[in-house]
Design a protein around this motif. Structure first.
Motif, PDB file in Angstrom:
ATOM      1  N   ARG A  25     -30.165  48.673   8.407  1.00 36.41           N
ATOM      2  CA  ARG A  25     -30.827  48.663   9.718  1.00 36.41           C
ATOM      3  C   ARG A  25     -30.240  47.560  10.602  1.00 36.41           C
ATOM      4  NH1 ARG A  25     -36.898  48.805   7.191  1.00 36.41           N
ATOM      5  NH2 ARG A  25     -37.246  51.067   7.146  1.00 36.41           N
ATOM      6  N   GLU A  63     -36.253  57.470  10.099  1.00 35.28           N
ATOM      7  CA  GLU A  63     -37.383  56.589   9.748  1.00 35.28           C
ATOM      8  C   GLU A  63     -38.727  57.312   9.879  1.00 35.28           C
ATOM      9  OE1 GLU A  63     -37.137  53.504   8.514  1.00 35.28           O
ATOM     10  OE2 GLU A  63     -35.054  53.001   8.944  1.00 35.28           O
ATOM     11  N   ALA A 107     -39.096  51.517  11.985  1.00 31.76           N
ATOM     12  CA  ALA A 107     -38.757  50.837  10.730  1.00 31.76           C
ATOM     13  C   ALA A 107     -39.966  50.064  10.205  1.00 31.76           C
ATOM     14  CB  ALA A 107     -37.563  49.914  10.925  1.00 31.76           C
ATOM     15  N   ALA A 110     -42.401  52.581   8.864  1.00 35.93           N
ATOM     16  CA  ALA A 110     -41.875  53.083   7.595  1.00 35.93           C
ATOM     17  C   ALA A 110     -42.135  52.080   6.487  1.00 35.93           C
ATOM     18  CB  ALA A 110     -40.383  53.375   7.719  1.00 35.93           C
TER      19      ALA A 110
END
Length: 173
Positions: A25, A63, A107, A110
């Motif tokens: 990421r 994601e 993110a 997630a």
């Protein structure tokens, strides 16, 4: 309640996998750091995608899709899924920072799903209309898939960035 006060330690496998995903990421956002709006939207490969569209794809189709829809079975997310290549399209009125913030937020969401799911837990929802019978059977499988997909797309961004202005993420001497 924190892990320290709840008495539960994080699963070491999840911690390791999240470490690798976090690295990818950071690579995604790092390789495009410093590009202006015009360069972020400029296709440089024959397929026609651009860096900003790829980051939005990672936010929505990777994601959000794999963790909030597939792993968690979030009905609102499932109902809101687009079709085809919608996520790759970023309107000219959408600032790049909005796309980057969406990626960071997805993110984080997630990671929250991952933190509350056992590594061997089966996905709650599976998109048979897209992939047929399930081929990812646990959170572990989904995490490995997302790490691989994110790394692959980070490589695409590496190539795009080098074509745009010559910058490279990893310079070997």
């Amino acid at each position: 309640m924190s892990e320290e006060t709840s008495g539960t330690a994080p699963d070491p496998e999840i911690t390791a996998l999240l470490g690798f995903l976090g690295g990818q990421r950071r690579h995604v956002l790092g390789i495009i750091d410093g590009l202006g709006e015009e360069d972020l939207r400029r296709p440089v490969l024959p397929s026609g995608w651009h860096c900003l569209g790829l980051v939005q794809h990672l936010a929505l189709d990777v994601e959000r899709f794999w963790f909030r829809a597939v792993v968690a079975g979030d009905e609102e997310v499932i109902r809101g899924l687009g079709s085809g290549d919608d996520a790759w399209r970023v309107g000219p009125e959408v600032p790049a920072m909005e796309v980057f913030d969406r990626y960071r937020r997805e993110a984080e969401l997630a990671d929250a799903v991952i933190a509350t799911t056992a590594v061997d837990a089966a996905p709650v929802w599976w998109p048979r209309h897209l992939f047929g019978e399930p081929h990812l059977h646990t959170l572990r499988d989904v995490l490995l898939h997302v790490i691989t997909e994110t790394a692959c797309h980070a490589g695409h961004l590496d190539a795009a960035r080098e074509l745009i202005d010559g910058r490279r993420w990893l310079v070997l001497t």
